[in-house]
Design a protein around this motif. Structure first.
Motif, PDB file in Angstrom:
ATOM      1  N   ARG A 198       9.625 -18.635  17.731  1.00 14.89           N
ATOM      2  CA  ARG A 198       8.480 -18.178  18.392  1.00 14.89           C
ATOM      3  C   ARG A 198       8.701 -17.362  19.482  1.00 14.89           C
ATOM      4  O   ARG A 198       8.065 -16.052  19.625  1.00 14.89           O
ATOM      5  CB  ARG A 198       7.507 -19.110  18.485  1.00 14.89           C
ATOM      6  CG  ARG A 198       5.997 -18.679  18.652  1.00 14.89           C
ATOM      7  CD  ARG A 198       4.815 -20.086  18.562  1.00 14.89           C
ATOM      8  NE  ARG A 198       3.818 -19.439  18.403  1.00 14.89           N
ATOM      9  CZ  ARG A 198       2.891 -19.578  19.829  1.00 14.89           C
ATOM     10  NH1 ARG A 198       3.593 -19.794  20.778  1.00 14.89           N
ATOM     11  NH2 ARG A 198       1.803 -18.925  19.589  1.00 14.89           N
ATOM     12  N   TYR A 255       1.261 -13.568  22.550  1.00 15.31           N
ATOM     13  CA  TYR A 255       0.475 -14.292  21.443  1.00 15.31           C
ATOM     14  C   TYR A 255      -0.923 -14.403  21.517  1.00 15.31           C
ATOM     15  O   TYR A 255      -2.046 -14.767  20.592  1.00 15.31           O
ATOM     16  CB  TYR A 255       1.007 -15.699  21.111  1.00 15.31           C
ATOM     17  CG  TYR A 255       2.183 -15.636  20.428  1.00 15.31           C
ATOM     18  CD1 TYR A 255       2.486 -15.531  19.071  1.00 15.31           C
ATOM     19  CD2 TYR A 255       3.665 -15.738  21.246  1.00 15.31           C
ATOM     20  CE1 TYR A 255       3.699 -15.531  18.385  1.00 15.31           C
ATOM     21  CE2 TYR A 255       4.887 -15.661  20.428  1.00 15.31           C
ATOM     22  CZ  TYR A 255       4.691 -15.647  19.252  1.00 15.31           C
ATOM     23  OH  TYR A 255       5.966 -15.447  18.531  1.00 15.31           O
ATOM     24  N   VAL A 264      -0.298 -12.875  14.558  1.00 16.61           N
ATOM     25  CA  VAL A 264       1.093 -12.712  13.978  1.00 16.61           C
ATOM     26  C   VAL A 264       0.997 -12.114  12.270  1.00 16.61           C
ATOM     27  O   VAL A 264      -0.211 -11.824  12.340  1.00 16.61           O
ATOM     28  CB  VAL A 264       1.650 -14.166  13.387  1.00 16.61           C
ATOM     29  CG1 VAL A 264       2.152 -14.813  14.737  1.00 16.61           C
ATOM     30  CG2 VAL A 264       0.729 -15.082  12.603  1.00 16.61           C
TER      31      VAL A 264
END
Length: 332
Positions: free
Chosen positions: A300, A325, A330
């Motif tokens: 990640r 993020y 995603v």
């Protein structure tokens, strides 16, 4: 004395980037609109990314450059990052370079490389005693003539070098360059059994294992990802065998568990350039491995570092990189 966290050995390249309107056919002419020199190659790209992620992460820079203006340019640029120690860099001949012809309108690139001084890298150039406790990341396999050379006992000189490092308790990592030849089995495979970490892209993974990850239309064959990662691990990789691509990153860890991490879905206009994104992914992965993170967290983080490399702002400290993020979802 502060210990090294990373040691980077291999390609040290100057990219002579030439911006053109179109790529000419045979016997045709295309004007070069502008030219600029940039650092390229594994050592420069991964080293600078690690320095940006954590300016306190001491890194040994190992390899060869020429006794020329390009070699001076390399040392000047790396000196901007105090955590990069270049005292293990040696000089002889001409610095390795790549002519990068870049289409102005699309950013597509065509490469012509000159294998210069960095081909001199040999096992005795690695300062094994000084880098105890560091992760030694080496490459690119297939682009280092000295390391790609055959070795009667280990298969290749690169495999011998990695084995010598592991015998001394050094954690090893290896990287590969994409090429269209048939040398993957002969040159790359021998090194894998002496590597703690392997990081390759989807094309390279397919060529090493013989299991292509894309069809004729370049569609990703998702169902093959676990098979390919396990095949790489079974070739001898000790800890993590990782494959990255624009859509997703995946790998098999030291306990044989398969993991995936989807890439960030970046908005239109976010990407400034794709140069160095693969090396940025590697830097993010190794940074998290050195910190003791597990593979899911490292995948990640590596995806986020690669994404930050694509942006106008470039790579930031890891704490800032992970905020991507919070900004973007995603991929589905």
């Amino acid at each position: 004395m502060e210990k090294y966290k990373f040691a980077l050995a291999g390609n040290i390249i100057v990219d002579a980037v030439k911006y053109i309107d179109f790529l000419p056919e045979k016997l045709q002419l295309s004007a070069i609109e502008r030219v600029e020199n940039q650092l390229g190659g594994l050592v420069n790209n991964v080293g600078r990314t690690l320095a940006k992620l954590d300016p306190a992460a001491k890194t040994a820079v190992i390899g060869w450059i020429g006794e020329d203006a390009e070699g001076d340019f390399v040392l000047r640029e790396l000196a901007k990052y105090p955590c990069l120690d270049t005292r293990f860099v040696k000089r002889q001949g001409k610095t390795s370079f790549t002519d990068v012809f870049t289409l102005i309108r699309t950013g597509e690139r065509t490469f012509f490389t000159y294998k210069g001084a960095d081909s001199l890298l040999a096992p005795e150039d690695i300062p094994y005693a000084e880098i105890q406790g560091a992760i030694l990341h080496m490459g690119y396999a297939l682009l280092l003539s000295g390391m790609d050379a055959p070795d009667a006992e280990y298969g290749t000189v690169l495999a011998r070098t990695l084995a010598m490092a592991r015998e001394r308790g050094i954690i090893t990592s290896v990287d590969v360059v994409s090429e269209s030849g048939d040398r993957f089995e002969r040159v790359v495979r021998p090194a894998l059994k002496h590597a703690d970490y392997l990081t390759v892209n989807d094309y390279e993974a397919g060529r090493i294992t013989g299991i292509p990850l894309r069809d004729a239309q370049e569609n990703l064959q998702m169902e093959r990802l676990p098979q390919v990662c396990r095949a790489l691990k079974d070739m001898g990789v000790k800890r993590w065998a990782v494959v990255h691509m624009p859509e997703i990153a995946c790998g098999v860890d030291e306990e044989g568990r398969y993991w995936e991490a989807k890439s960030l879905n970046l908005p239109k206009g976010f990407i400034k350039s794709s140069v160095g994104a693969g090396d940025a992914f590697v830097a993010g992965l190794l940074y998290e491995a050195q910190r003791g993170s597990n593979m899911p967290a490292a995948l990640r983080a590596a995806n986020a570092v690669a994404a930050s490399c694509l942006s106008q702002e470039g790579v930031q400290p890891m704490s800032e990189v992970m905020k991507l993020y919070d900004r973007f979802p995603v991929r589905v």
